[in-house]
Every structure is written in structure tokens, then in C-alpha cells.
Design a protein around this motif. Structure first.
Motif: not given
Length: 451
Positions: A321-324, A367-369, A390-399
Motif C-alpha cells: 500500500m502506501d505505508v511500507l 519508507f514507513v508511514g 513525494n512531498t505528501d509522504a509522512i513517516g520515516f525514510t532512508i533515501a
């Protein structure tokens, strides 16, 4: 040029046409273009058997090809043996000249040109199709008995090249497999007789796909030959080697909220021997040892020069989905490093290598969020430089994480591993690690990290 049909022909067999040209009126199994020759010898020196055969096409008829298809083209087999495969066989080139022995057929003769014990069976293209749900095609070959030449490396780097070995190999190329709906994933859209990445993708296919899979596996046993007296030192050593690659393994056509896929996969395995390791390149003097796959233009090249188990993925992707989301390139290796430099108190120790576990990653993103992912390789080019977060993403990321990890134990001559000593090496960089979409209420991140 024998044609055989077993079954029912609605209007009889039209001998002026091939079976495929009248397949709408045939129900059964047909084989076309069969040539074969067999030689049986019984003598005071022993019993010998040799045979060679070819068929242009073998297929099941009576079904709509879009509903069911089972066929094989350009099928070949060869047998050359004494009383068993362990006994000497006839060398037809040495005994009969460059062309070998001609077996009369009433038409063009079949030439027996084998030079030693050999069993071989190959299919240029085999196809299985069950409606739009199951599809499998590719080239395949099996052989046993061929002699190859390889190198071996012993203690302290002692090398013996041009060592003869008996072989058994299995190979496959241009393999396409699909299980799902609206398949297949690819078909021969350019009409060149081969299905590979040069053919178009079916955008309506939904299911599990293995795209452009190539595989080669070999078992080798060294032996003594008069032209290389040093081969007596390593005769009887047994080795295994494998290479496999695929353009894609994963699910396709499913909603973007769920994705599991692996792209640009390469697997290499080389193992065996006791203190003598296989070097199929003979110190770089040859490219390696080829394994036939049924397609003469696409053999598998075995070119490893040390013991290794290696798997690399150009782009692995997991999305729920959009969470993981996790994606990027990955490499795993377990290998002997005969050329590693081991130091004790700053002094190099000669003759000591390393047995190492190697992990690596390139362009990794996690990404998790919610409303993710934050960054993704949208065009599958292996680079993130042309991607926009993606500026709409909310959570924790390693890029954009790149890393390398090595765990190694010293390796003494005789393949003795010093388990009590473990060497560690780590290197990593990341463009961004932290929270996204939470600013200005909560801020926690690190940028341009180097470790």
C-alpha cells in the motif's frame, strides 16, 4: 525426413502439407522432419552403441493454440558409449576422418562424429501454454561425458592449468514463465523465433512472471591425461559450478498498492575440491567454460576463478500500500579471497587469505508511514538522481543509501579457517535519513551521512 502422426485426421493426412498447416483437422501427437542413425557393435574389444537423431517439430494437435499448446522444435539427441558410460567409446573422427561415420538413411546420411563417451539431448524451443493462465517457453539442453579443460589453484597459490575434466551439464536460455491471467507476459512479437527482452510486453498480463531466465549448471571431475603430467596431482577432484540470470522475477499487473519484484538478477556459484580450487579462466588465459543451453547463440559462460556463492539484484522492490516501501540494488557473496592481504602488527602474512561474507547495497530506499513512498526509482534505471521526492509522504525514510559490509576469517593453506579471528569492514553513505512530512512540528533527520 520421417513424419509420424498418432491420432485421428478428420480428412486424412495431406502429405503435401506439414502437420502445422493442417492442424485444424488433426487430433493427436505428430512429429516431423525426423532423421536418425544408430550403430551397434559387438566385438572382442567390447560392445559399443552410437546414435544420433533430430526432429524439426513434435507437437500435440487438436486444440486451439490459444487454449492449449505443447510443442518442441529442433530436437536433437546423441549417444556414444561402450557397455556403459564409464567404458571407452568410439572416437569416430580419429577412426573415420574429419566427417566421422556416415550412416545410410535412404536420403541424406546421418554423420556420427562423436569423439568419446557422450549423452546429449537438446530442444531449441519448447512451449507449454494453457489458455491465458500458464505459459512456459525456452531452450534446454542436457549433456554428459564431454571433456573440458580448466585450471586449479592449490596451497600457496600453486596453479595447474589445462587440466582435463569429464562433465555433466544442464542449461536453459530465453526461458519465459507466466502464471496468472491475460497472459503470456511476452510473445515473439518481432518474429525472430526467440522470446526475450527485445519482444514487447503484454500490458494486460496479471500474475507471476519469470522473464528472460538463463541457467547453466555443471558438474566436473578432473582426470589424468598424458599431455599434462601434473594433472596426476589433482585427478579425481569434483567441482560444481552454476550461473543464472533473469531480467525480472515478480508479480506484474497488480495494483500499485502491492508490489514484489526482482530485476537484473545474477547468481554465481563455484565450489568443490579439497585444497584445490577451480579456476575456469585458467588464470585469465581463456574466457571460461561454456555450458550449452539448446540455443547455440546463447551458451552460459562459467568464468569463476575461486570458490564463491554470489547473488546480485539490480533492483529489488517491496511495496505494501502506501505505508511500507523498500527498494534498491543488493548483493550477497560468500567467497574465498585468495588474494586478500592479512596483516598482524602491521606486517603482511604471506600465504594467508580470507573466507568472507560480503553484503552490499546501492541506491536503497526505505519508507514507513502514510501517503508514501517518499522516493522511488520510477523508470527502473537504477538511479535516483532524476527522481523527485513525494512531498505528501509522512513517516520515516532512508533515501539513497549505499553500503558495503565484509565479515572475514583468515584462511590458511589447506582451506583451514581461523574462526577465532573475525575481521570487520563497513562503509556506508546516505543522502537522507529521518522524518519527512512532519516539519515544522517535529524535525529529526541527518543528511549526506558518511560512515
Amino acid at each position: 525426413n520421417i513424419d509420424i502422426f498418432l491420432g485421428y485426421a478428420e480428412d486424412g493426412i495431406n502429405q503435401s502439407k506439414s502437420f502445422s498447416e493442417q492442424d485444424d483437422k488433426l487430433y493427436g501427437l505428430g512429429a516431423e522432419g525426423i532423421d536418425f542413425g544408430v550403430l551397434l557393435i559387438k566385438s572382442d574389444q567390447g560392445n559399443f552403441t552410437a546414435a544420433k537423431g533430430h526432429a524439426d517439430l513434435i507437437a500435440v494437435y487438436g486444440f486451439d493454440p490459444s487454449t492449449f499448446e505443447l510443442s518442441a522444435t529442433d530436437i536433437d539427441f546423441e549417444v556414444n558409449m561402450g557397455a556403459s558410460m564409464d567404458d571407452p567409446a568410439i572416437d569416430f573422427i580419429a577412426s573415420r576422418g574429419a566427417g566421422g561415420l556416415a550412416v545410410a538413411t535412404g536420403g541424406e546420411p546421418v554423420m556420427l562424429d562423436m569423439t568419446g563417451p557422450r549423452i546429449m539431448a537438446s530442444v531449441r524451443k519448447a512451449t507449454l501454454r494453457i489458455a491465458d493462465f500458464v505459459y512456459l517457453s525456452g531452450s534446454f539442453e542436457f549433456q554428459k561425458g564431454d571433456e573440458i579443460r580448466m585450471g586449479v589453484i592449490g596451497p600457496l597459490g600453486v596453479r595447474i592449468n589445462n587440466v582435463a575434466a569429464d562433465s555433466m551439464t544442464i542449461g536453459a536460455s530465453n526461458v519465459q514463465a507466466f502464471i496468472g491471467a491475460n497472459g503470456p507476459y511476452r510473445s515473439d512479437t518481432n518474429g525472430d523465433g526467440v522470446i526475450n527482452t527485445e519482444d514487447d510486453i503484454n500490458p494486460d498480463a496479471i500474475g507471476l512472471v519469470i522473464d528472460d531466465f538463463t541457467f547453466g549448471y555443471g558438474m566436473y571431475k578432473t582426470k589424468f591425461t598424458l599431455d599434462n603430467p601434473l594433472s596426476a596431482m589433482v585427478a579425481g577432484q569434483e567441482y560444481q559450478a552454476m550461473r543464472a540470470s533473469a531480467n525480472l522475477i515478480g508479480f506484474i499487473g497488480i495494483p500499485e498498492t502491492f508490489e514484489i519484484s526482482l530485476r537484473d538478477i545474477d547468481v554465481r556459484v563455484s565450489m568443490g575440491g579439497d585444497v584445490w580450487k577451480a579456476d575456469y579462466t585458467q588464470g585469465g588465459t581463456v574466457d571460461g567454460v561454456e555450458i550449452a543451453t539448446g540455443d547455440p547463440l546463447h551458451p552460459v559462460l562459467i568464468n569463476m576463478s575461486d570458490n564463491v556463492i554470489s547473488a546480485s539484484i539490480g533492483l529489488a522492490r517491496l511495496r505494501l500500500m502506501d505505508v511500507l516501501q523498500v527498494e534498491g540494488g543488493l548483493t550477497f557473496q560468500m567467497r574465498d579471497l585468495s588474494d586478500a592481504d592479512i596483516y598482524i602488527a602491521g606486517v603482511p602474512v604471506p600465504g594467508v587469505g580470507a573466507k568472507a561474507l560480503v553484503l552490499g547495497g546501492m541506491n536503497l530506499n526505505a519508507f514507513v508511514g502514510i501517503k508514501g513512498p517518499y522516493l522511488t526509482d520510477s523508470n527502473n534505471d537504477g538511479s535516483l538522481e532524476d527522481e523527485t521526492p513525494n512531498t505528501d509522504a509522512i513517516g520515516f525514510t532512508i533515501a539513497d543509501l549505499d553500503f558495503g559490509l565484509v565479515l572475514a576469517n583468515p584462511l590458511l593453506p589447506g582451506d583451514v579457517v581461523i574462526d577465532q579471528v573475525t575481521l570487520l569492514g563497513v562503509w556506508a553513505t546516505a543522502k537522507y535519513a529521518g522524518l519527512v512530512g512532519t516539519d515544522p512540528w517535529v524535525t529529526l533527520n541527518a543528511q549526506n551521512v558518511v560512515f
